[in-house]
Design an enzyme around this catalytic site. Structure first.
Site, PDB file in Angstrom:
ATOM      1  N   ASP A  20       0.774  -1.246   0.000  1.00 55.41           N
ATOM      2  CA  ASP A  20       0.000   0.000   0.000  1.00 55.41           C
ATOM      3  C   ASP A  20       0.809   1.302   0.000  1.00 55.41           C
ATOM      4  OD1 ASP A  20      -1.903  -1.968   0.285  1.00 55.41           O
ATOM      5  OD2 ASP A  20      -2.505  -1.402   2.299  1.00 55.41           O
ATOM      6  N   LYS A  80      -7.166  -4.091  -2.710  1.00 57.87           N
ATOM      7  CA  LYS A  80      -7.795  -4.694  -1.537  1.00 57.87           C
ATOM      8  C   LYS A  80      -8.566  -3.637  -0.759  1.00 57.87           C
ATOM      9  CE  LYS A  80      -3.695  -4.364   1.464  1.00 57.87           C
ATOM     10  NZ  LYS A  80      -4.239  -3.671   2.613  1.00 57.87           N
ATOM     11  N   CYS A 113      -2.299  -2.600   8.301  1.00 58.96           N
ATOM     12  CA  CYS A 113      -2.030  -3.584   7.242  1.00 58.96           C
ATOM     13  C   CYS A 113      -0.790  -4.429   7.503  1.00 58.96           C
ATOM     14  CB  CYS A 113      -1.932  -2.880   5.891  1.00 58.96           C
ATOM     15  SG  CYS A 113      -3.483  -2.048   5.446  1.00 58.96           S
TER      16      CYS A 113
END
Length: 180
Positions: A20, A80, A113
């Site tokens: 990310d 995601k 995450c």
């Protein structure tokens, strides 16, 4: 759940996760340019050693695409909307690595995450190697565990910096690798 051993990073049985590192996070993540630079270096090492690479993007429609300076052009990006990187598409990438034992983990955000992904990796019986200087969060001060990640610290293996991780992967001299 507890860590019972410290695994080593062996290129043939490892995979690199880049989590990310997107445009909208740039102004809010501590040390963002530095962690992207270190992750880019890990990416170069992984490519040179033919280690599979997985790149995820958290809700790219709202948070933007992976930053260009990471150097991940040409690699698939898996979208995601959950914290963990272990979505079905990533699970397929993992299944394609024969005898997968280790995951090198870089990215953001450590309290969400990175922590969720690390715990999911451990649940699957794999070793996770959090590359400390390639991970951050909005409130990170540069020490580990980062804010919000302390809860998981007892379950995670000791973190490594990128120099330690790269050196471990490059254990065999270049001249010897080129003979095989």
């Amino acid at each position: 759940m507890s860590v019972t051993r410290l695994g080593k990073v062996v290129p043939q049985t490892s995979i690199l996760f880049l989590c990310d590192m997107q445009e909208k996070f740039r102004p809010n993540i501590s040390y963002f340019p530095q962690i992207v630079s270190v992750a880019a270096r890990m990416l170069k090492v992984a490519k040179a050693l033919e280690i599979p690479i997985v790149v995820t993007e958290q809700y790219p429609k709202g948070l933007g695409l992976t930053v260009q300076e990471l150097g991940a052009e040409g690699l698939p990006k898996y979208s995601k909307t959950c914290f963990s990187m272990l979505i079905p598409e990533v699970e397929k990438e993992m299944a394609a690595v024969p005898n997968l034992k280790s995951v090198l983990l870089c990215g953001i955000e450590t309290q969400a995450c990175i922590m969720s992904t690390a715990l999911d990796i451990l649940e699957r019986g794999l070793d996770v190697h959090v590359v400390a200087d390639a991970c951050s969060s909005p409130r990170w001060t540069g020490s580990w565990p980062s804010p919000g990640c302390a809860r998981a610290a007892p379950f995670l293996p000791p973190v490594k910096d990128s120099s330690c991780s790269s050196s471990e992967m490059l254990r065999t001299p270049v001249s010897e690798r080129s003979r095989s």
